[in-house]
Design a protein around this motif. Sequence first.
Motif, PDB file in Angstrom:
ATOM      1  N   TRP A 165       0.813  -1.213   0.000  1.00  0.00           N
ATOM      2  CA  TRP A 165       0.000   0.000   0.000  1.00  0.00           C
ATOM      3  C   TRP A 165       0.846   1.262   0.000  1.00  0.00           C
ATOM      4  CZ3 TRP A 165      -4.324  -0.944   4.190  1.00  0.00           C
ATOM      5  CH2 TRP A 165      -5.210  -1.910   3.717  1.00  0.00           C
ATOM      6  N   SER A 166       0.267   2.320  -0.508  1.00  0.00           N
ATOM      7  CA  SER A 166       0.900   3.637  -0.470  1.00  0.00           C
ATOM      8  C   SER A 166       0.924   4.146   0.972  1.00  0.00           C
ATOM      9  CB  SER A 166       0.113   4.622  -1.333  1.00  0.00           C
ATOM     10  OG  SER A 166      -1.166   4.848  -0.757  1.00  0.00           O
ATOM     11  N   LYS A 167       1.744   5.147   1.202  1.00  0.00           N
ATOM     12  CA  LYS A 167       1.802   5.769   2.526  1.00  0.00           C
ATOM     13  C   LYS A 167       0.435   6.339   2.906  1.00  0.00           C
ATOM     14  CE  LYS A 167       4.433   9.050   5.251  1.00  0.00           C
ATOM     15  NZ  LYS A 167       5.536  10.014   5.276  1.00  0.00           N
ATOM     16  N   ALA A 168      -0.236   6.968   1.960  1.00  0.00           N
ATOM     17  CA  ALA A 168      -1.556   7.555   2.223  1.00  0.00           C
ATOM     18  C   ALA A 168      -2.561   6.484   2.638  1.00  0.00           C
ATOM     19  CB  ALA A 168      -2.053   8.311   0.992  1.00  0.00           C
ATOM     20  N   LYS A 169      -2.517   5.338   1.992  1.00  0.00           N
ATOM     21  CA  LYS A 169      -3.459   4.268   2.322  1.00  0.00           C
ATOM     22  C   LYS A 169      -3.154   3.693   3.703  1.00  0.00           C
ATOM     23  CE  LYS A 169      -5.885   0.464   0.143  1.00  0.00           C
ATOM     24  NZ  LYS A 169      -6.102  -0.251  -1.116  1.00  0.00           N
ATOM     25  N   LYS A 170      -1.863   3.534   4.028  1.00  0.00           N
ATOM     26  CA  LYS A 170      -1.485   3.071   5.367  1.00  0.00           C
ATOM     27  C   LYS A 170      -1.953   4.065   6.420  1.00  0.00           C
ATOM     28  CE  LYS A 170       2.540   0.539   3.779  1.00  0.00           C
ATOM     29  NZ  LYS A 170       3.987   0.486   3.694  1.00  0.00           N
ATOM     30  N   GLU A 171      -1.810   5.347   6.148  1.00  0.00           N
ATOM     31  CA  GLU A 171      -2.230   6.364   7.113  1.00  0.00           C
ATOM     32  C   GLU A 171      -3.746   6.363   7.302  1.00  0.00           C
ATOM     33  OE1 GLU A 171      -0.217   9.870   5.640  1.00  0.00           O
ATOM     34  OE2 GLU A 171       1.571   9.389   6.831  1.00  0.00           O
ATOM     35  N   ALA A 172      -4.493   6.091   6.247  1.00  0.00           N
ATOM     36  CA  ALA A 172      -5.947   5.980   6.379  1.00  0.00           C
ATOM     37  C   ALA A 172      -6.300   4.800   7.286  1.00  0.00           C
ATOM     38  CB  ALA A 172      -6.599   5.828   5.006  1.00  0.00           C
ATOM     39  N   LEU A 173      -5.610   3.684   7.125  1.00  0.00           N
ATOM     40  CA  LEU A 173      -5.834   2.523   7.988  1.00  0.00           C
ATOM     41  C   LEU A 173      -5.493   2.861   9.436  1.00  0.00           C
ATOM     42  CD1 LEU A 173      -6.446  -0.541   8.274  1.00  0.00           C
ATOM     43  CD2 LEU A 173      -4.004  -0.920   7.882  1.00  0.00           C
ATOM     44  N   ILE A 174      -4.343   3.467   9.649  1.00  0.00           N
ATOM     45  CA  ILE A 174      -3.888   3.848  10.991  1.00  0.00           C
ATOM     46  C   ILE A 174      -4.904   4.772  11.661  1.00  0.00           C
ATOM     47  CG2 ILE A 174      -2.129   5.192  12.231  1.00  0.00           C
ATOM     48  CD1 ILE A 174      -0.142   4.070   9.993  1.00  0.00           C
ATOM     49  N   ASN A 175      -5.474   5.686  10.894  1.00  0.00           N
ATOM     50  CA  ASN A 175      -6.415   6.686  11.422  1.00  0.00           C
ATOM     51  C   ASN A 175      -7.866   6.210  11.419  1.00  0.00           C
ATOM     52  OD1 ASN A 175      -4.380   8.618  11.947  1.00  0.00           O
ATOM     53  ND2 ASN A 175      -4.354   9.168   9.774  1.00  0.00           N
ATOM     54  N   ASN A 176      -8.076   4.926  11.157  1.00  0.00           N
ATOM     55  CA  ASN A 176      -9.428   4.337  11.122  1.00  0.00           C
ATOM     56  C   ASN A 176     -10.340   5.021  10.108  1.00  0.00           C
ATOM     57  OD1 ASN A 176      -8.926   2.389  13.157  1.00  0.00           O
ATOM     58  ND2 ASN A 176      -9.179   3.972  14.701  1.00  0.00           N
ATOM     59  N   GLU A 177      -9.782   5.490   9.025  1.00  0.00           N
ATOM     60  CA  GLU A 177     -10.552   6.122   7.947  1.00  0.00           C
ATOM     61  C   GLU A 177     -10.815   5.080   6.859  1.00  0.00           C
ATOM     62  OE1 GLU A 177      -8.866  10.647   8.476  1.00  0.00           O
ATOM     63  OE2 GLU A 177      -7.730   9.282   7.200  1.00  0.00           O
ATOM     64  N   PHE A 178     -11.547   4.047   7.244  1.00  0.00           N
ATOM     65  CA  PHE A 178     -11.748   2.893   6.375  1.00  0.00           C
ATOM     66  C   PHE A 178     -12.476   3.245   5.086  1.00  0.00           C
ATOM     67  CE2 PHE A 178     -11.765   1.231  10.805  1.00  0.00           C
ATOM     68  CZ  PHE A 178     -10.499   0.663  10.764  1.00  0.00           C
ATOM     69  N   ASP A 179     -13.317   4.276   5.133  1.00  0.00           N
ATOM     70  CA  ASP A 179     -14.049   4.680   3.933  1.00  0.00           C
ATOM     71  C   ASP A 179     -13.126   5.208   2.850  1.00  0.00           C
ATOM     72  OD1 ASP A 179     -13.637   6.789   5.851  1.00  0.00           O
ATOM     73  OD2 ASP A 179     -14.925   8.081   4.644  1.00  0.00           O
TER      74      ASP A 179
END
Length: 98
Positions: free
Chosen positions: A70-84
């Motif tokens: 995954w891209s850094k942005a996608k990992k950060e979305a996962l980390i931040n619980n921004e699943f949408d």
Amino acid sequence: MIYFVYILHCSDNTYYTGITNHLNRRIEEHQSGKNFNSYTSRRLPVQLVYYCTFTNVEVAIAKEKQIKKWSKAKKEALINNEFDKLPNLAKKKFPHKK
């Protein structure tokens, strides 16, 4: 047995994704830097920013491999619980052709 897929935030603002069956021990190993050839040993300190648990090691390994791509942005979305946001974040963005 429980397996953990985890993400560490490194001092150079990168992420490391791994898998273990003993999360606390593994984080301590990363923090110690004793494996000089490891990715994290040159990027200390590291901080645990995400983990999830699995009872099936094959599923855990597959998830680790998926997240590593995954891209850094996608990992950060996962980390931040921004699943949408996950479906719309791709590793590479291509311009739209007209």
